[in-house]
Structure formats: C-alpha cells, structure tokens
Design a protein around this motif. Structure first.
Motif, PDB file in Angstrom:
ATOM      1  N   ARG A 179       0.832  -1.210   0.000  1.00  0.00           N
ATOM      2  CA  ARG A 179       0.000   0.000   0.000  1.00  0.00           C
ATOM      3  C   ARG A 179       0.863   1.255   0.000  1.00  0.00           C
ATOM      4  NH1 ARG A 179      -3.115  -3.002   3.735  1.00  0.00           N
ATOM      5  NH2 ARG A 179      -2.102  -1.906   5.465  1.00  0.00           N
ATOM      6  N   HIS A 180       1.918   1.243   0.818  1.00  0.00           N
ATOM      7  CA  HIS A 180       2.796   2.414   0.873  1.00  0.00           C
ATOM      8  C   HIS A 180       3.445   2.677  -0.475  1.00  0.00           C
ATOM      9  CE1 HIS A 180       6.030   5.102   2.046  1.00  0.00           C
ATOM     10  NE2 HIS A 180       6.892   4.238   1.543  1.00  0.00           N
ATOM     11  N   LEU A 181       3.902   1.632  -1.148  1.00  0.00           N
ATOM     12  CA  LEU A 181       4.563   1.817  -2.446  1.00  0.00           C
ATOM     13  C   LEU A 181       3.574   2.302  -3.501  1.00  0.00           C
ATOM     14  CD1 LEU A 181       6.943  -1.289  -2.555  1.00  0.00           C
ATOM     15  CD2 LEU A 181       7.474   1.065  -1.920  1.00  0.00           C
ATOM     16  N   ARG A 182       2.327   1.822  -3.446  1.00  0.00           N
ATOM     17  CA  ARG A 182       1.330   2.315  -4.393  1.00  0.00           C
ATOM     18  C   ARG A 182       1.049   3.795  -4.175  1.00  0.00           C
ATOM     19  NH1 ARG A 182      -1.103  -2.879  -3.728  1.00  0.00           N
ATOM     20  NH2 ARG A 182      -2.420  -2.096  -2.030  1.00  0.00           N
ATOM     21  N   GLU A 183       0.932   4.204  -2.918  1.00  0.00           N
ATOM     22  CA  GLU A 183       0.693   5.624  -2.644  1.00  0.00           C
ATOM     23  C   GLU A 183       1.865   6.482  -3.100  1.00  0.00           C
ATOM     24  OE1 GLU A 183      -0.038   5.654   1.499  1.00  0.00           O
ATOM     25  OE2 GLU A 183      -2.018   4.704   1.356  1.00  0.00           O
ATOM     26  N   ARG A 184       3.074   6.005  -2.879  1.00  0.00           N
ATOM     27  CA  ARG A 184       4.245   6.741  -3.365  1.00  0.00           C
ATOM     28  C   ARG A 184       4.248   6.834  -4.875  1.00  0.00           C
ATOM     29  NH1 ARG A 184       9.940   4.789  -1.741  1.00  0.00           N
ATOM     30  NH2 ARG A 184      10.314   6.008  -3.616  1.00  0.00           N
ATOM     31  N   CYS A 185       3.869   5.735  -5.525  1.00  0.00           N
ATOM     32  CA  CYS A 185       3.851   5.733  -6.996  1.00  0.00           C
ATOM     33  C   CYS A 185       2.852   6.755  -7.526  1.00  0.00           C
ATOM     34  CB  CYS A 185       3.522   4.326  -7.497  1.00  0.00           C
ATOM     35  SG  CYS A 185       3.681   4.121  -9.283  1.00  0.00           S
ATOM     36  N   ARG A 186       1.669   6.815  -6.913  1.00  0.00           N
ATOM     37  CA  ARG A 186       0.680   7.799  -7.356  1.00  0.00           C
ATOM     38  C   ARG A 186       1.159   9.223  -7.105  1.00  0.00           C
ATOM     39  NH1 ARG A 186      -3.184   4.226  -4.952  1.00  0.00           N
ATOM     40  NH2 ARG A 186      -3.263   5.607  -3.142  1.00  0.00           N
ATOM     41  N   ALA A 187       1.846   9.451  -5.968  1.00  0.00           N
ATOM     42  CA  ALA A 187       2.317  10.799  -5.656  1.00  0.00           C
ATOM     43  C   ALA A 187       3.455  11.235  -6.581  1.00  0.00           C
ATOM     44  CB  ALA A 187       2.778  10.853  -4.199  1.00  0.00           C
ATOM     45  N   GLU A 188       4.325  10.288  -6.954  1.00  0.00           N
ATOM     46  CA  GLU A 188       5.475  10.638  -7.786  1.00  0.00           C
ATOM     47  C   GLU A 188       5.155  10.639  -9.271  1.00  0.00           C
ATOM     48  OE1 GLU A 188       8.624   8.004  -6.773  1.00  0.00           O
ATOM     49  OE2 GLU A 188       8.742   8.666  -4.671  1.00  0.00           O
ATOM     50  N   PRO A 200       4.170  -1.737  -7.664  1.00  0.00           N
ATOM     51  CA  PRO A 200       4.780  -0.469  -8.054  1.00  0.00           C
ATOM     52  C   PRO A 200       6.182  -0.329  -7.491  1.00  0.00           C
ATOM     53  CG  PRO A 200       3.273  -0.120  -6.244  1.00  0.00           C
ATOM     54  CD  PRO A 200       3.164  -1.575  -6.634  1.00  0.00           C
ATOM     55  N   LEU A 201       6.968   0.524  -8.143  1.00  0.00           N
ATOM     56  CA  LEU A 201       8.320   0.831  -7.671  1.00  0.00           C
ATOM     57  C   LEU A 201       9.084  -0.459  -7.366  1.00  0.00           C
ATOM     58  CD1 LEU A 201       7.426   3.797  -5.302  1.00  0.00           C
ATOM     59  CD2 LEU A 201       8.189   3.930  -7.651  1.00  0.00           C
ATOM     60  N   GLY A 202       9.237  -1.278  -8.416  1.00  0.00           N
ATOM     61  CA  GLY A 202       9.820  -2.602  -8.237  1.00  0.00           C
ATOM     62  C   GLY A 202      11.233  -2.594  -7.698  1.00  0.00           C
ATOM     63  N   GLU A 203      11.934  -1.469  -7.792  1.00  0.00           N
ATOM     64  CA  GLU A 203      13.292  -1.426  -7.275  1.00  0.00           C
ATOM     65  C   GLU A 203      13.329  -1.232  -5.763  1.00  0.00           C
ATOM     66  OE1 GLU A 203      15.412   1.548  -9.370  1.00  0.00           O
ATOM     67  OE2 GLU A 203      15.432   0.476 -11.290  1.00  0.00           O
ATOM     68  N   ASP A 204      12.218  -0.877  -5.159  1.00  0.00           N
ATOM     69  CA  ASP A 204      12.185  -0.661  -3.715  1.00  0.00           C
ATOM     70  C   ASP A 204      11.827  -1.967  -3.011  1.00  0.00           C
ATOM     71  OD1 ASP A 204      12.659   1.883  -4.407  1.00  0.00           O
ATOM     72  OD2 ASP A 204      10.967   2.771  -3.367  1.00  0.00           O
ATOM     73  N   PHE A 205      12.515  -2.251  -1.936  1.00  0.00           N
ATOM     74  CA  PHE A 205      12.231  -3.461  -1.175  1.00  0.00           C
ATOM     75  C   PHE A 205      12.675  -3.268   0.262  1.00  0.00           C
ATOM     76  CE2 PHE A 205      16.433  -4.043  -3.080  1.00  0.00           C
ATOM     77  CZ  PHE A 205      17.213  -4.382  -1.979  1.00  0.00           C
ATOM     78  N   VAL A 206      12.233  -4.193   1.110  1.00  0.00           N
ATOM     79  CA  VAL A 206      12.579  -4.180   2.530  1.00  0.00           C
ATOM     80  C   VAL A 206      12.966  -5.594   2.928  1.00  0.00           C
ATOM     81  CG1 VAL A 206      11.791  -3.687   4.881  1.00  0.00           C
ATOM     82  CG2 VAL A 206      10.942  -2.310   2.971  1.00  0.00           C
ATOM     83  N   PRO A 247      13.271 -10.524  -0.429  1.00  0.00           N
ATOM     84  CA  PRO A 247      12.803  -9.360   0.344  1.00  0.00           C
ATOM     85  C   PRO A 247      11.360  -8.993  -0.005  1.00  0.00           C
ATOM     86  CG  PRO A 247      14.975  -8.955  -0.610  1.00  0.00           C
ATOM     87  CD  PRO A 247      14.469 -10.218  -1.230  1.00  0.00           C
ATOM     88  N   LEU A 248      10.727  -8.295   0.913  1.00  0.00           N
ATOM     89  CA  LEU A 248       9.365  -7.820   0.670  1.00  0.00           C
ATOM     90  C   LEU A 248       9.390  -6.703  -0.370  1.00  0.00           C
ATOM     91  CD1 LEU A 248       7.851  -7.593   4.269  1.00  0.00           C
ATOM     92  CD2 LEU A 248       7.731  -9.493   2.656  1.00  0.00           C
ATOM     93  N   GLY A 249       8.409  -6.727  -1.257  1.00  0.00           N
ATOM     94  CA  GLY A 249       8.288  -5.664  -2.247  1.00  0.00           C
ATOM     95  C   GLY A 249       8.282  -6.171  -3.669  1.00  0.00           C
ATOM     96  N   PRO A 250       9.408  -6.688  -4.185  1.00  0.00           N
ATOM     97  CA  PRO A 250       9.438  -7.045  -5.610  1.00  0.00           C
ATOM     98  C   PRO A 250       8.639  -8.288  -5.961  1.00  0.00           C
ATOM     99  CG  PRO A 250      11.659  -6.686  -4.724  1.00  0.00           C
ATOM    100  CD  PRO A 250      10.732  -6.771  -3.569  1.00  0.00           C
ATOM    101  N   PHE A 251       8.551  -9.257  -5.050  1.00  0.00           N
ATOM    102  CA  PHE A 251       7.928 -10.538  -5.371  1.00  0.00           C
ATOM    103  C   PHE A 251       6.827 -10.856  -4.353  1.00  0.00           C
ATOM    104  CE2 PHE A 251      12.461 -10.717  -6.460  1.00  0.00           C
ATOM    105  CZ  PHE A 251      12.364 -10.853  -7.835  1.00  0.00           C
ATOM    106  N   PRO A 252       5.789 -11.555  -4.791  1.00  0.00           N
ATOM    107  CA  PRO A 252       4.736 -11.976  -3.843  1.00  0.00           C
ATOM    108  C   PRO A 252       5.247 -13.084  -2.930  1.00  0.00           C
ATOM    109  CG  PRO A 252       4.291 -12.854  -6.029  1.00  0.00           C
ATOM    110  CD  PRO A 252       5.461 -11.925  -6.183  1.00  0.00           C
ATOM    111  N   LEU A 253       4.657 -13.172  -1.763  1.00  0.00           N
ATOM    112  CA  LEU A 253       5.028 -14.221  -0.825  1.00  0.00           C
ATOM    113  C   LEU A 253       4.481 -15.565  -1.300  1.00  0.00           C
ATOM    114  CD1 LEU A 253       4.318 -12.409   2.569  1.00  0.00           C
ATOM    115  CD2 LEU A 253       6.553 -12.963   1.608  1.00  0.00           C
ATOM    116  N   PRO A 254       5.175 -16.665  -0.994  1.00  0.00           N
ATOM    117  CA  PRO A 254       4.661 -17.992  -1.368  1.00  0.00           C
ATOM    118  C   PRO A 254       3.396 -18.330  -0.590  1.00  0.00           C
ATOM    119  CG  PRO A 254       6.622 -18.189   0.003  1.00  0.00           C
ATOM    120  CD  PRO A 254       6.492 -16.736  -0.329  1.00  0.00           C
TER     121      PRO A 254
END
Length: 355
Positions: A179-188, A200-206, A247-254
């Motif tokens: 959700r945070h990455l989607r909101e950032r994508c819409r803002a940017e 969104p923002l596939g290069e960002d991960f945690v 990492p969280l972000g680029p790929f869905p969890l199994p």
C-alpha cells in the motif's frame, strides 16, 4: 489533536510576528542613528567627541541587531530539533529493558546528519504467542526511507498482537508495504491517471527478519532477505537454519510460510540481530568491519549484557570507519533471563498437586 491547515498557518503567522518584534527595536534604533548622521551638519573639532559617541552607538546597534537575529535563529533551531527528536522517538521507540523475561538493548546509527533514524527498523513486543521481534532494512538509507519504515513498523505493532501465526504477521507487513509503495507511486507519477500497478516501484524493497521467542526458549523465524542473527554465549555463533525468502516488495510471498526453528535460547544466552550496514562498513583501506570478532569480544563477560554489547560494537564500528558510515546500522540484542525449572522440582510439584 488534529492540526488543520488553518492552525498551521496561524502558527506560522505568530512565529513571524514574534520574530518581527525581536528585531523591531534594534532596527528602529539603527535607522535613527543613520538618519541623524546623514541629516546633521558637519562637525568641527569641538564635535569630534560627540561624533565618536555616535559611532559607538551605531556599533552597539549593529551588534544588538546581529545578536537578536542569531538568538531568534538559535531558538527556532532548538525548537525544530526538539520536535524532530519527539517524532523520531515516536516512530522508532526505545525498546524496554525487560520484556516477559527477556532483557533487551538496541542502538542505531544513521548516515543522515542530525537524524537518529534512517532506513533501519526494529521492534520487540510481548504477545500471547511469545515475544515477537522484527528487524528490517529498507533499500537505500537516510530520511528518504522513513516512509517505508513507518509503514512496516505500524503494521507490525498491530499484527503482532492479532495474528496467532508468524506467517500472518509477515503477510500483514507485505500488504502494508505494498500500500505504501502504491501511494508513493501515485504521488510521484500523477500523470498515470490513478492506475495502480500490482507491484509499483519494483526497485524498492525491505528485508525483514521476524522472530518469535516462545516461553520454552525455542526461537522460530521467518526471514525475507535479511542477515541471520548471531547467538551469543561462548563467543558469537552465526545461525543459518535455512535459505531466506526474497525481500518484501518485488515478489509476492509464497502460499506456504512455515516458520523455521532457529535454536533454543538457554537461560543466559543472547541473540544479536543486525542490519547489513554493520558488516558492510569499511575503513579507509577498504577493509570490512569484523562484526563476528567484535561480538565475540563484547560478549566475553558472563552473563552477556545486551547494553554493553550494543555500546561496545557501536564504539568499535565508529573507530573502524572513523565516523564515516556509508549505510545505516541497527543492532538489537536479546538475552533469555527466564529460569528453567529443574526436572526433579517440576515432578515434585506435580505430585504435590495430585495429593
């Protein structure tokens, strides 16, 4: 308290008015001195003393004006720093010294000057399912990563209590980050027309490490691309119970997320969780920081003191890099202070209960 735009504008107007009052008196005095010097006729030899006195008054006015400007700026800077410190402590709260039989200590170093937090995150909470801990690292560092830190920490503080399974906690963190990455994508990218990409923002991960320390001392973990912790007791032993997930972000969890049993933490033993900024720190010659050796030295006194370990490693890290860090660093040390009941005592207590 909800602070509306009108409230913020009123505060800004009051601040400007107060600053104007601070500078009004010396400014008026300076204007009077200059007008007098320009308007009065040239003085003869008898008026030299008076002219020197006026020059002295002019100098006093200039010093007074400069001091007023500097004093107002320093007060405003102290106020801004206080607000920033309160906000940072609210986001990355200090861990308690003890939590359900676990002694804790944590510390963080940020590469952003004047900031006590950056792209690293940690939290420990006592829940009905055991002590749950999160340690994470947002891609990048400094103030730009704080939004993702807030999203992950806020989700963990709710999910740690609500979710009976550690897998449920991890899925909640993943959804909050998405959700945070989607909101950032819409803002940017406002020109996208409101479309929401799935990732969104596939290069960002945690990277995230979730631990659950149960009353028996068994430690279960779910790891998404984060370094495994060290076990402290007789030295520093790295734990490698299995391969981490992406990492969280680029790929869905199994679909299946079975937690791994890392170890059984015996009374007096400790775990050290850290971010990769500690191992990646280099000195002037390009040599990496020897984290395992630093932890071994810091954990020699028995029993292991979490606060001492964090402080000794922090000093060793700053000495190695001479204070020039290239990435944020976070450390979290947990020691098991629960007392194991001997088998004979437990059997005797059970027999007494049956009588």
């Amino acid at each position: 308290m909800i602070r509306t735009p009108g409230w913020t504008a009123a505060c800004a107007t009051a601040l400007r008015s107060r600053r104007g009052l601070v500078l009004a008196l010396p400014s008026c005095w300076l204007a009077l001195v200059i007008a007098w010097e320009l308007a009065r006729p040239p003085a003869g030899a008898d008026g030299m003393v008076f002219r020197i006195a006026m020059c002295g008054a002019f100098l006093i006015a200039v010093v007074w004006l400069a001091a007023g400007v500097r004093s107002a700026a320093e007060r405003e800077l102290r106020r801004i720093r206080h607000i920033a410190e309160v906000a940072q402590r609210a986001l990355l709260r200090p861990v308690p010294a003890r939590l359900d039989g676990i002694a804790l200590a944590a510390g963080q170093l940020s590469v952003s000057r004047g900031a006590s937090i950056g792209g690293d995150l940690y939290e420990a909470m006592s829940t009905p399912y055991g002590v749950r801990v999160v340690m994470g690292d947002v891609r990048g560092h400094g103030l730009g990563a704080i939004g993702a830190v807030a999203a992950v920490l806020g989700s963990f503080r709710e999910a740690a209590y609500d979710e009976p399974q550690l897998a449920g906690v991890l899925r909640r963190l993943d959804r909050a980050l998405a959700r945070h990455l989607r909101e950032r994508c819409r803002a940017e990218h406002p020109a996208s027309g409101g479309a929401e990409p799935e990732r969104p923002l596939g290069e960002d991960f945690v990277t995230v490490l979730l631990l659950e320390i149960r009353p028996s001392g068994d430690v279960y973990a779910l790891n998404c691309g984060h370094p495994w912790p060290y076990r402290l007791g007789r030295g520093a032993e790295p734990l490698t119970p299995g391969d981490p997930l992406p990492p969280l972000g680029p790929f869905p969890l199994p679909a299946e997320l079975p937690p791994l049993c890392c170890t059984r933490l015996l009374p007096g033993e400790a775990l050290c969780l850290y971010t990769d900024g500690a191992e990646d720190a280099r000195d002037g010659a390009g040599r990496f920081f020897a984290l395992r050796e630093a932890l071994t030295v810091a954990s020699r006194p028995s029993p292991v003191s979490p606060a001492d370990v964090v402080e000794r490693v922090r000093r060793a890290l700053l000495a190695h890099t001479r204070g020039r860090l290239s990435d944020d660093v976070a450390l979290l040390v947990l020691r098991n202070d629960r007392v194991r009941v001997p088998a004979q005592q437990a059997a005797g207590a059970a027999a007494g209960a049956r009588r």
